[in-house]
Structures are given as structure tokens and as C-alpha cells.
Write a protein that holds these residues in place. Structure first.
Motif, PDB file in Angstrom:
ATOM      1  N   UNK A 126       3.816 -11.953   7.569  1.00  0.00           N
ATOM      2  CA  UNK A 126       4.469 -10.654   7.389  1.00  0.00           C
ATOM      3  C   UNK A 126       5.780 -10.517   8.163  1.00  0.00           C
ATOM      4  N   UNK A 127       5.880 -11.140   9.322  1.00  0.00           N
ATOM      5  CA  UNK A 127       7.072 -10.957  10.149  1.00  0.00           C
ATOM      6  C   UNK A 127       8.007 -12.162  10.169  1.00  0.00           C
ATOM      7  N   UNK A 128       7.516 -13.330   9.811  1.00  0.00           N
ATOM      8  CA  UNK A 128       8.329 -14.534   9.942  1.00  0.00           C
ATOM      9  C   UNK A 128       8.454 -15.331   8.653  1.00  0.00           C
ATOM     10  N   UNK A 129       8.224 -14.665   7.528  1.00  0.00           N
ATOM     11  CA  UNK A 129       8.453 -15.261   6.213  1.00  0.00           C
ATOM     12  C   UNK A 129       9.100 -14.220   5.309  1.00  0.00           C
ATOM     13  N   UNK A 130      10.053 -14.672   4.510  1.00  0.00           N
ATOM     14  CA  UNK A 130      10.682 -13.845   3.478  1.00  0.00           C
ATOM     15  C   UNK A 130      11.197 -12.497   3.982  1.00  0.00           C
ATOM     16  N   UNK A 131      11.810 -12.510   5.147  1.00  0.00           N
ATOM     17  CA  UNK A 131      12.451 -11.311   5.695  1.00  0.00           C
ATOM     18  C   UNK A 131      13.962 -11.550   5.726  1.00  0.00           C
ATOM     19  N   UNK A 132      14.720 -10.479   5.746  1.00  0.00           N
ATOM     20  CA  UNK A 132      16.180 -10.615   5.694  1.00  0.00           C
ATOM     21  C   UNK A 132      16.769 -11.270   6.945  1.00  0.00           C
ATOM     22  N   UNK A 133      16.041 -11.342   8.032  1.00  0.00           N
ATOM     23  CA  UNK A 133      16.547 -11.909   9.276  1.00  0.00           C
ATOM     24  C   UNK A 133      16.140 -13.373   9.504  1.00  0.00           C
TER      25      UNK A 133
END
Length: 128
Positions: A56-63
Motif C-alpha cells: 500500500x505504501x511502497x508500490x504504485x505510488x506517485x513518489x
């Protein structure tokens, strides 16, 4: 199952187009890479592996691209066999996120207890 094998299988099970943080698992190797590439060290310290947190936090995020490009990310599990600067990264709140420069000095205050995509996005903006 070792941490490395678990994470490798976890990431391989995701789609080939998934954008994810490319973690180091040994602090010493990450620190050497930071010195070599002149990058800061992005440290996620966890009590136990949490695949939901990683997904949730380290995959497929804009950052994600920003993290991979500008930092040397290292994932450290509390009480792991390989060493890390426990005194410098001391916390009683997990997960915790630290950003250190290549000389192991704090770039900004640690993000402790709740590491979510929203908090991480704000944290990265404040630390830059």
C-alpha cells in the motif's frame, strides 16, 4: 523462509508493470551505495514484515520513482542478523522511517508509528 526470499516472491507475484521501491536489505551495503552515489539513505525500520504496508505504501505510488532516484532505500527488520546503527535509529514505534545523509546525519525528523501513503507523501515533500 528468509526475508529476502519472501520479499522476492512477493514482488514477483505483482504485475510486471508495478512500480515499487527497490530495497537494500543490509544497512552496510546501503551506506556504501549512498557514499558511492552521493545519495541520502531512506530507512524503513519494521518490527515484522508487513506485506500490506509494503504493497500500500511502497508500490504504485506517485513518489516511488522519487525514492528510487534520490535515495538508497533500505528495509531493516528489528533484531535482524545483519547490523545497523541501532543507537541512531532507536525507536519504540514501528514502523519508523528515517532519512539520513550519506554521512549518517539526520536529514529530517523520523516518521514514526504510522507509515501510510498519505503521510509518506507529505513527509517526502517536507524533507526535500
Amino acid at each position: 523462509m528468509s526475508t529476502k526470499v519472501f520479499l522476492l516472491l512477493f514482488f514477483m507475484s505483482m504485475t510486471l508493470n508495478a512500480d515499487y521501491v527497490r530495497w537494500f536489505y543490509a544497512y552496510d551495503k546501503a551506506h556504501q551505495e549512498a557514499l558511492r552515489t552521493d545519495k541520502d539513505i531512506f530507512i524503513l525500520l519494521v518490527d515484522k514484515l508487513d506485506k500490506n504496508l509494503l504493497k500500500e505504501s511502497f508500490m504504485n505510488q506517485n513518489y516511488i520513482e522519487h525514492i528510487n532516484k534520490n535515495y538508497v532505500p533500505v528495509l531493516i527488520k528489528k533484531d535482524q542478523k545483519s547490523s545497523y546503527p541501532i543507537e541512531m535509529l532507536f525507536t519504540t514505534h514501528y514502523p519508523s522511517l528515517f532519512i539520513l545523509d550519506k554521512y549518517e546525519l539526520y536529514v529530517c525528523e523520523a516518521l514514526r508509528a504510522e507509515v501510510s501513503a498519505d503521510r509518506l507523501n507529505v513527509y517526502l515533500q517536507e524533507c526535500n
